[in-house]
Design a protein around this motif. Structure first.
Motif, PDB file in Angstrom:
ATOM      1  N   LEU A 146      69.009  18.063  30.082  1.00 55.22           N
ATOM      2  CA  LEU A 146      68.892  16.799  29.349  1.00 55.22           C
ATOM      3  C   LEU A 146      69.888  15.805  29.934  1.00 55.22           C
ATOM      4  O   LEU A 146      71.089  15.968  29.808  1.00 55.22           O
ATOM      5  CB  LEU A 146      69.201  17.004  27.864  1.00 55.22           C
ATOM      6  CG  LEU A 146      68.236  17.866  27.080  1.00 55.22           C
ATOM      7  CD1 LEU A 146      68.691  17.999  25.642  1.00 55.22           C
ATOM      8  CD2 LEU A 146      66.848  17.277  27.125  1.00 55.22           C
ATOM      9  N   VAL A 147      69.370  14.785  30.576  1.00 55.15           N
ATOM     10  CA  VAL A 147      70.256  13.819  31.226  1.00 55.15           C
ATOM     11  C   VAL A 147      70.016  12.390  30.772  1.00 55.15           C
ATOM     12  O   VAL A 147      70.686  11.475  31.221  1.00 55.15           O
ATOM     13  CB  VAL A 147      70.123  13.886  32.764  1.00 55.15           C
ATOM     14  CG1 VAL A 147      70.644  15.203  33.287  1.00 55.15           C
ATOM     15  CG2 VAL A 147      68.686  13.656  33.195  1.00 55.15           C
ATOM     16  N   SER A 148      69.034  12.194  29.901  1.00 57.72           N
ATOM     17  CA  SER A 148      68.775  10.840  29.437  1.00 57.72           C
ATOM     18  C   SER A 148      68.262  10.895  28.010  1.00 57.72           C
ATOM     19  O   SER A 148      67.919  11.946  27.498  1.00 57.72           O
ATOM     20  CB  SER A 148      67.756  10.147  30.339  1.00 57.72           C
ATOM     21  OG  SER A 148      66.515  10.821  30.258  1.00 57.72           O
ATOM     22  N   GLY A 149      68.204   9.730  27.398  1.00 57.02           N
ATOM     23  CA  GLY A 149      67.712   9.622  26.033  1.00 57.02           C
ATOM     24  C   GLY A 149      68.557   8.646  25.250  1.00 57.02           C
ATOM     25  O   GLY A 149      69.721   8.390  25.594  1.00 57.02           O
ATOM     26  N   LEU A 196      72.125   9.929  23.846  1.00 58.58           N
ATOM     27  CA  LEU A 196      73.176  10.489  24.699  1.00 58.58           C
ATOM     28  C   LEU A 196      74.361   9.545  24.885  1.00 58.58           C
ATOM     29  O   LEU A 196      75.508   9.981  24.834  1.00 58.58           O
ATOM     30  CB  LEU A 196      72.609  10.917  26.045  1.00 58.58           C
ATOM     31  CG  LEU A 196      71.706  12.150  25.995  1.00 58.58           C
ATOM     32  CD1 LEU A 196      71.255  12.543  27.384  1.00 58.58           C
ATOM     33  CD2 LEU A 196      72.395  13.307  25.314  1.00 58.58           C
ATOM     34  N   GLU A 197      74.116   8.260  25.104  1.00 55.47           N
ATOM     35  CA  GLU A 197      75.252   7.345  25.297  1.00 55.47           C
ATOM     36  C   GLU A 197      76.107   7.223  24.040  1.00 55.47           C
ATOM     37  O   GLU A 197      77.334   7.321  24.127  1.00 55.47           O
ATOM     38  CB  GLU A 197      74.777   5.975  25.783  1.00 55.47           C
ATOM     39  CG  GLU A 197      75.924   5.037  26.132  1.00 55.47           C
ATOM     40  CD  GLU A 197      76.964   5.646  27.088  1.00 55.47           C
ATOM     41  OE1 GLU A 197      78.174   5.430  26.837  1.00 55.47           O
ATOM     42  OE2 GLU A 197      76.589   6.335  28.051  1.00 55.47           O
ATOM     43  N   SER A 241      82.211  11.030  21.407  1.00 52.86           N
ATOM     44  CA  SER A 241      83.018  12.140  21.890  1.00 52.86           C
ATOM     45  C   SER A 241      84.270  11.636  22.613  1.00 52.86           C
ATOM     46  O   SER A 241      85.382  12.130  22.357  1.00 52.86           O
ATOM     47  CB  SER A 241      82.200  13.022  22.834  1.00 52.86           C
ATOM     48  OG  SER A 241      82.946  14.145  23.225  1.00 52.86           O
ATOM     49  N   ARG A 242      84.117  10.647  23.488  1.00 49.55           N
ATOM     50  CA  ARG A 242      85.283  10.104  24.211  1.00 49.55           C
ATOM     51  C   ARG A 242      86.333   9.550  23.249  1.00 49.55           C
ATOM     52  O   ARG A 242      87.523   9.656  23.503  1.00 49.55           O
ATOM     53  CB  ARG A 242      84.833   9.018  25.186  1.00 49.55           C
ATOM     54  CG  ARG A 242      84.218   9.556  26.466  1.00 49.55           C
ATOM     55  CD  ARG A 242      84.024   8.451  27.511  1.00 49.55           C
ATOM     56  NE  ARG A 242      83.126   7.402  27.059  1.00 49.55           N
ATOM     57  CZ  ARG A 242      81.812   7.401  27.219  1.00 49.55           C
ATOM     58  NH1 ARG A 242      81.233   8.413  27.828  1.00 49.55           N
ATOM     59  NH2 ARG A 242      81.066   6.398  26.782  1.00 49.55           N
ATOM     60  N   PRO A 256      79.200  15.791  19.787  1.00 46.39           N
ATOM     61  CA  PRO A 256      78.796  15.684  18.374  1.00 46.39           C
ATOM     62  C   PRO A 256      77.338  16.110  18.128  1.00 46.39           C
ATOM     63  O   PRO A 256      77.054  16.788  17.141  1.00 46.39           O
ATOM     64  CB  PRO A 256      79.004  14.200  18.060  1.00 46.39           C
ATOM     65  CG  PRO A 256      80.115  13.778  18.980  1.00 46.39           C
ATOM     66  CD  PRO A 256      79.876  14.563  20.241  1.00 46.39           C
ATOM     67  N   LEU A 257      76.427  15.743  19.036  1.00 51.87           N
ATOM     68  CA  LEU A 257      75.029  16.128  18.832  1.00 51.87           C
ATOM     69  C   LEU A 257      74.806  17.631  18.944  1.00 51.87           C
ATOM     70  O   LEU A 257      73.861  18.160  18.354  1.00 51.87           O
ATOM     71  CB  LEU A 257      74.113  15.400  19.826  1.00 51.87           C
ATOM     72  CG  LEU A 257      73.838  13.937  19.514  1.00 51.87           C
ATOM     73  CD1 LEU A 257      72.938  13.331  20.583  1.00 51.87           C
ATOM     74  CD2 LEU A 257      73.230  13.767  18.132  1.00 51.87           C
TER      75      LEU A 257
END
Length: 178
Positions: free
Chosen positions: A2-5, A8-9, A15-16, A145-146
């Protein structure tokens, strides 16, 4: 992988902003609440108590729910191969197995002892322990978090099943009329 969606951002940004805001010594201990040797004995004690009180079916449902946790989590980890927040070279972070273990163990235990107490403390304690595990994993940087949200959502049907069985009177069976 999973690299997009669309999620995700925001997941990465949240998280950061959270990772390492609490000392690792604290977040590691919170995360450890989801370890099998910590969480599963709590469920095992509640299962033994429920069985002793005549609720063997409810105890069995809780055991089945816990046995299904790796059957649900591991295939998703392999399929998604999602890297971790602090270890982008590693894979298998989605969903969180520790969160799933904590949810089924602690909330399952609360569902098993609920018929024997009119108090809310078992459920409150289970929610606190599960939440502490999830928060510890995110704050430590071991999960996005997800990852923890997905684990909670995956465990909901398992816990609904345990709750449904635990509400049935002890020794009740369905009999057909006819």
């Amino acid at each position: 992988m999973l690299v997009s969606g669309p999620l995700l951002e925001p997941d990465h940004a949240l998280s950061r902003s959270l990772v390492r805001t609490v000392p690792d010594s604290v977040t590691e201990r919170l995360s450890d609440l989801g370890n099998v040797p910590v969480a599963v004995p709590v469920l095992a004690l509640a299962m033994a108590y429920a069985a002793w009180r005549g609720r063997r079916l409810a105890a069995g449902a809780a055991a089945l729910a816990m046995a299904l946790v790796p059957a649900l989590v591991i295939p998703f980890k392999l399929w998604t191969a999602r890297p971790g927040p602090l270890e982008p070279w590693a894979a298998g972070y989605f969903p969180s197995g520790h969160t799933a273990t904590a949810a089924v163990a602690y909330l399952g235990a609360a569902l098993l002892v609920r018929p024997y107490t009119r108090r809310a403390w078992p459920t409150a304690a289970a929610l606190v322990l599960t939440g502490a595990t999830a928060v510890g994993l995110v704050l430590r940087g071991w999960h996005w978090p997800l990852d923890v949200v997905a684990s909670l959502l995956m465990c909901a049907p398992l816990l609904l099943g345990v709750g449904w069985v635990s509400r049935r009177p002890p020794g009740s069976t369905r009999r057909s009329s006819g």
